[in-house]
Write a protein that holds these residues in place. Sequence first.
Motif, PDB file in Angstrom:
ATOM      1  N   TYR A  17      -4.264  -0.392   8.710  1.00 29.83           N
ATOM      2  CA  TYR A  17      -5.403   0.772   8.375  1.00 29.83           C
ATOM      3  C   TYR A  17      -6.233   0.242   7.113  1.00 29.83           C
ATOM      4  N   SER A  76      -2.828  20.252   1.255  1.00 30.12           N
ATOM      5  CA  SER A  76      -3.099  19.269   2.155  1.00 30.12           C
ATOM      6  C   SER A  76      -2.868  19.986   3.557  1.00 30.12           C
ATOM      7  N   MET A 112       0.856  -1.301   0.112  1.00 25.57           N
ATOM      8  CA  MET A 112      -0.024  -0.079   0.104  1.00 25.57           C
ATOM      9  C   MET A 112       0.912   1.099  -0.046  1.00 25.57           C
ATOM     10  N   THR A 113       0.705   2.138  -0.915  1.00 28.47           N
ATOM     11  CA  THR A 113       1.493   3.277  -0.936  1.00 28.47           C
ATOM     12  C   THR A 113       1.366   4.196   0.039  1.00 28.47           C
ATOM     13  N   GLN A 114       0.021   4.187   0.696  1.00 30.74           N
ATOM     14  CA  GLN A 114      -0.122   5.082   1.679  1.00 30.74           C
ATOM     15  C   GLN A 114       0.757   4.644   3.076  1.00 30.74           C
ATOM     16  N   ASP A 150       4.307   5.536   2.499  1.00 32.04           N
ATOM     17  CA  ASP A 150       4.675   7.023   2.596  1.00 32.04           C
ATOM     18  C   ASP A 150       4.506   7.453   4.141  1.00 32.04           C
ATOM     19  N   LYS A 151       3.418   6.876   4.968  1.00 34.46           N
ATOM     20  CA  LYS A 151       3.202   7.337   6.352  1.00 34.46           C
ATOM     21  C   LYS A 151       4.298   6.708   6.991  1.00 34.46           C
ATOM     22  N   ASP A 203      -6.120   9.303  -4.140  1.00 38.32           N
ATOM     23  CA  ASP A 203      -5.103   8.433  -3.114  1.00 38.32           C
ATOM     24  C   ASP A 203      -5.710   7.429  -2.173  1.00 38.32           C
ATOM     25  N   GLN A 204      -7.058   7.361  -2.393  1.00 30.20           N
ATOM     26  CA  GLN A 204      -7.701   6.186  -1.632  1.00 30.20           C
ATOM     27  C   GLN A 204      -8.195   5.086  -2.405  1.00 30.20           C
ATOM     28  N   GLN A 222      -6.459   2.732  -3.950  1.00 34.43           N
ATOM     29  CA  GLN A 222      -5.936   1.448  -3.546  1.00 34.43           C
ATOM     30  C   GLN A 222      -6.446   0.998  -2.370  1.00 34.43           C
ATOM     31  N   HIS A 223      -7.074   1.718  -1.610  1.00 38.30           N
ATOM     32  CA  HIS A 223      -7.503   1.162  -0.396  1.00 38.30           C
ATOM     33  C   HIS A 223      -8.927   0.512  -0.868  1.00 38.30           C
ATOM     34  N   LYS A 230       7.298   8.991   6.740  1.00 35.57           N
ATOM     35  CA  LYS A 230       6.890  10.182   7.443  1.00 35.57           C
ATOM     36  C   LYS A 230       6.897  10.072   8.976  1.00 35.57           C
TER      37      LYS A 230
END
Length: 332
Positions: free
Chosen positions: A130, A199, A109-111, A114-115, A151-152, A154-155, A118
């Motif tokens: 998540y 954002s 999952m790309t998010q 990323d997260k 951005d969502q 993929q989820h 971060k």
Amino acid sequence: MQQVKDRVFSGTQPTGVPTLGNYVGAYRNWLKMQDDYDCLFCVVDMHSLTVRNDAAELRKNAKSLLALYLAVGFDPEKCILYFQSHVPEHAQLSWILNCYTYMGELSRMTQFKDKSAKHSENINAGLFTYPVLMAADILLFNVQYVPVGEDQKQHVEITRDIAERFNNIYGDVFTIPKPLISNVGARIMSLSVPENKMSKSDDASGYISMLDTTDVIISKFKKAVTDSEKEVRYDPKAKPGVSNLLTIYSVMTDKSVKDAEKDFEGVGYGGFKLAVGEAVADKLKPIQDEYNRIMDDKVYLESVSKDGAQKARKIAMKTYGKVARKVGLAQI
Ligand code: TRP
């Protein structure tokens, strides 16, 4: 009761005040759906625990988000508005679905990638799972459509994969949901770095909060990054800043981008930026007034929240009960 209309679910995390990007890309589109679909719009407060928050602040933001849902025009007579944490079946189904989701697919999952980059000091298991909680949110309600930002997507896709996997084993338990990706204005860009999406984790000059005062809105637009030409023309590649402002103006005034361009023929960037700022402030002012009124009406907010949770639970319990039976959880 028979489900007559198609059903829609979406949610927002109560981390900070939603931005103009949320309004344009999400709420404005969701609003159009409340007459034609059975909609559930959720304040997904449990998702926000995947990063560290101040408890009092998170609670305040959650309440504020519900008030904002009402202020933008979601009608609790037409759709179900509620807090995720008030419907325990979200967490219960999420656990079961965890057992039907692979580490491999979650790590793609790309998010998450990323997260975790971060928040490298806090890569917790919740951040990893998540998307499974998000799948539970959606699958509990047998929804046909999930309006989300790009951005969502993929989820929602992993939600479909999990649902299909489950259905292959146990029969038709879950409805397979489709993502609805909004096109116009789906990507409102940052005012300071117009190559990036607007954002709330940007620096404050880059985004407009839905609760920014008129003065703050105008001053942020006055400082918006443009380019060294003089012409107000839509060309996202060559002129990302100006194009973003044109998109915003066109959405705020319900004009096409072409007509918006015409409004600014021969007008300098100063006048253009001021006009865009004013259009945004004019649009947000009545929402903000309504928001302030609702925030002061504790009794009303409480009744919306209770009523929403009750309605959501009624549906959720049915789905969860079916799933629990299918997987063999104890019944006595
Ligand atoms: N993950 C979404 C976001 O950050 C919020 C969300 C949680 C959501 N559960 C959902 C969106 C279910 C749509 C459907 O934007």
